[in-house]
Design an enzyme around this catalytic site. Sequence first.
Site, mmCIF file in Angstrom:
data_model
loop_
_atom_site.group_PDB
_atom_site.id
_atom_site.type_symbol
_atom_site.label_atom_id
_atom_site.label_comp_id
_atom_site.label_asym_id
_atom_site.label_seq_id
_atom_site.Cartn_x
_atom_site.Cartn_y
_atom_site.Cartn_z
ATOM 1 N N ASP A 1 2.653 -5.620 12.427
ATOM 2 C CA ASP A 1 1.735 -4.701 11.749
ATOM 3 C C ASP A 1 2.278 -3.271 11.838
ATOM 4 O O ASP A 1 1.556 -2.328 12.166
ATOM 5 C CB ASP A 1 0.327 -4.800 12.337
ATOM 6 C CG ASP A 1 -0.696 -4.092 11.467
ATOM 7 O OD1 ASP A 1 -0.429 -3.916 10.264
ATOM 8 O OD2 ASP A 1 -1.762 -3.698 11.981
ATOM 9 N N ASN B 1 0.836 -1.211 0.000
ATOM 10 C CA ASN B 1 0.000 0.000 0.000
ATOM 11 C C ASN B 1 0.865 1.254 0.000
ATOM 12 O O ASN B 1 0.885 2.027 0.959
ATOM 13 C CB ASN B 1 -0.924 0.003 1.216
ATOM 14 C CG ASN B 1 -1.716 -1.270 1.324
ATOM 15 O OD1 ASN B 1 -1.249 -2.242 1.915
ATOM 16 N ND2 ASN B 1 -2.873 -1.299 0.725
ATOM 17 N N GLY C 1 -3.206 2.887 12.595
ATOM 18 C CA GLY C 1 -1.961 2.118 12.612
ATOM 19 C C GLY C 1 -0.973 2.572 13.660
ATOM 20 O O GLY C 1 -1.064 3.672 14.195
ATOM 21 N N HIS D 1 -6.507 -9.451 4.454
ATOM 22 C CA HIS D 1 -6.876 -8.640 5.631
ATOM 23 C C HIS D 1 -8.385 -8.791 5.741
ATOM 24 O O HIS D 1 -9.113 -8.295 4.889
ATOM 25 C CB HIS D 1 -6.474 -7.190 5.376
ATOM 26 C CG HIS D 1 -6.947 -6.231 6.425
ATOM 27 N ND1 HIS D 1 -6.429 -6.207 7.683
ATOM 28 C CD2 HIS D 1 -7.901 -5.264 6.386
ATOM 29 C CE1 HIS D 1 -7.034 -5.253 8.391
ATOM 30 N NE2 HIS D 1 -7.933 -4.677 7.624
#
Lengths: 316, 429
Positions: B311, B100, B330, B185
Amino acid sequence: MAIIKKLKAVKIDQNHLLGIQDISFSQVTEILKQAKTFITLNKSSSKKMDILRGKTQINLFFEPSTRTQSSFELAGKRLGADVMSMNIVNSAIKKGETLIDTAMTLNAMHPDIIVIRHQDSGAPNLLSQKVNCSVINAGDGRREHPTQALLDALTIINRKDKVEGLKIAICGDILHSRVARSNIYLMNMLGAEVNVVAPRTLLPHSIERLGVKAFTDMKKGLDNCDIVMMLRLQNERMHGSFLPSAREYYEFFGLTPDKLKLAKKNALIMHPGPMNRGVEIDTNLADDINRSVIREQVELGVAVRMACLKIFCKKN
Amino acid sequence: MKETYLTNARIIDPKNNLDEIGGLIIDTKGSIKAVGKKVANGNLPSSANKIDLNKKVLIPGVVDMRVFVGEPGYEYKENFRTLSDAALSGGVTSVVSMPNTSPTIDNVSMVDFLKRRGRDKSKINIFPAATLTKNAEGKQMTEFGLLKRKGIIAFTDGVKTVQDPQVMTRIMNFASQSGSLIMQHAEDNILSKDGLINEGEISTRLGLKGIPFLAEKIIVERDLSFLEEYFCRYHISQISSEKTISVIKKAKKDGKIFTTGVSINNLSLNENDIGDFKTFLKLSPPLRTEKDRRALVESVNDGTIDVIVSDHKPQDEESKRLTFAQAATGATGVETLLPLALELFHNKSIKIKQLIAAITTNPAKILGINKGNLDKGNDADLCVIDINKPWIVNKDKLKSKSKNTPIENRKLQGQVLKTFVKGELSYEV
C-alpha cells in the site's frame, strides 16, 4: 559549531499544558493552590500584578470563543503580561497558511506563551513541537480543555472543600465534548467517582475505559450525586441524526427539578457555558443561586488561568 | 548477455513447492534456464558468469499489488524512476500501479502514456490498473474491454469505493464478459465520513473521529452477496478488521470464489503506534487493535488472506506536517515490504513458504501474470535476501522520493542483497 548550537536550542526545557492526561497530580495540586491565592486578588480593587511583566502572551483562537478567550486575556493582563489576541478571521490562516507556518511566524516574535484553541484534536501538541515557548491548550477538537476542568475542580473545592470521595455526574453530549474528557481525567485523578449520562448516540466508544460508569437513564446516573455537570448540546446534533429533536432530548436528558431530586439534596449544578436554556437545563435551575455555581465557574476561571500562565510560562 | 549461474543458494519458490539448497541458471535472454539442487558449483562452464550466493535465500522477485506512483500529476511525491529504485532495493520486481493520479487512469489514451513512462524510466515491471468508474467518481463505468486490450491488468477506484450498489452490480456483471479483475477498496463512505483512525478507546482518548469496523464489513458483505448473482474476478484490496475475516471465512466455506489482500502496515502496526498524533500512521484502512492485527496475521498463515501488499502511498512532507485531521493519508512501503514481512517469519507468526507466497506466487496468480515463480523459461525476476541481517530503518536512506515511512527507526531482520529483473542485476546492496 552552528549545528551544535541549533541542536541545543531545540532542547530548551519546555513547559506546556496540553491536557490533563499529560500533567501530574502534584502539578494539579500546585495549580489549584496558586489559583486560590488569585481568587482573593481578583476580588480586590487593585488587581494588577507584575509576575509576568515583560512576558508576551499570544492568544491564538481558531474557533470562536467569548468566555475562554476573554478569561485568558484578562488573566494575562492581571499578571502584567503583554497580551495579544490574534483575530484568525482576518489572518493568513484563512488564506491557506498552515498551522506550522503560523507557529513559526509567531515564534519569530519571541512570545513566552501561546494560548491556542483549535477545531482539530492534537493541534496544541503539534504547535508545541515547533515553537520555543510554552503552549497552553484552550480547547482542541473533542480531545481536551484542561483549564476548564481545572476551574471546575476549583469551583467544587471552593464549595465542597475537596473533590475526593464525591460523586460527579457529567451529562449530555459526551461524544463531542472536550470538557467532558478533561473532567473525566481530572476528577478521577482527584479521587471522585464519575458517571457519564447521555443518549447512546452521544456516548463515545469504550468510554468506560476512561474510568467512568456510563448511563443512558438520567435517574440512575444522577442517583446520589454531589455534582451535576451539564454540557452544552449543539443544535447541529439534531441534523446529524444523533437525536430526533430538542424536545425528546429535554424530556429524557434535560436537567429539571424532578430529575435533580435524585441527586443529593445539596448537589451543585455546573455548566461550562454557553447554556441552551430549555434544551439541556431548566432555566430556573440555571439561575438558582442555592444550587447553580455557573457564574462562580466563570469567576474562578480567571484565577485558574492566572495560575496556569504563571506556572507554565517559559522559565528564563 | 552472458549466461549467469547463481549457485549455493537456499531457493524458495512456493509455486513449485521448492525449498532447497541449489542454484539457478539465467540464460542469455534473461530467462530462467534451470533451477534446483542439480545446479551446483562443480559442473559450470568456464565462460559463464558465476555468483556464489553463499547459502543466502533466493526467491522470485516480489509482486506488489498496490502501489501509488504519482505520475501523472503528483511527480513531486514519486515518479517512475524513484519508484523503481525504491522497489528494487526492496526486492520488488513487479508492481500494480494505482489509477488515482491526476488525471485519473480511466481511458485508453492514458495507458499508452503510463506504459511508455514505465518502460523508459523504470527497471521494474509496471502493471497499470485503471479505475472502475470515470474519474473514480463511482458513477459511470470505464471501458473494461478496451482498457484490458490495451494492457490494463486490473480495475479499481484505488483509494475510493464504489458506493452505489446498482453501479457496483452493473460493473460486476459487465466486467465479467471481458474477464476483468475487479479490486475493491472496502469502505462505506457514509459510515467512515470524517473518520481518522479506528473507532475505539484510542479514538475516544485522542478525540479523533473513529472509523468503525462496520464501514469495511458491510461493503465486503455487500460485494460478496453481489458475487452470487454476478460472478466475476473479484479481489478485496485490503482488510483491516477481525470482523471482516469472519465474513470472508464464511463466504469461502459457502463456496464463493474471490481473493483478499492485506497491507503490511495492518500486519505490523496497530492503533497504539499512532501515539501523540503521528500523521505518518494515518492510513486507510486505519490501523486497528492488536486483536485485529493478530487475527490478520493468523489469516495470512491459514490462507484466508491471499496477498500482502505494501500500500505504498508517497506523501510529501508538507501534506503530513499538519494536524491529524488535515494531514494526508498513507505511508510509503514498497522498499520495506519484504523486510517487514520477514519480521512475521522471525517472530514465528507466519511460515516462510506462506509468507513468500503472499508476496510472489499468490498476487501473480490473482493478476494472471507469469511472475512470482521460478518456472523454467520465465523472466529471471529474482531477489536474493540475507534473511538474518539486522538493520534499522532510516527514512533518509530510503530511496522513495517521499519520506513518510510508518516504521522509522524500526529494527528489522532480513535485508535484500541483490535484485534481478529479466536476468539483469538491477540492484545490489
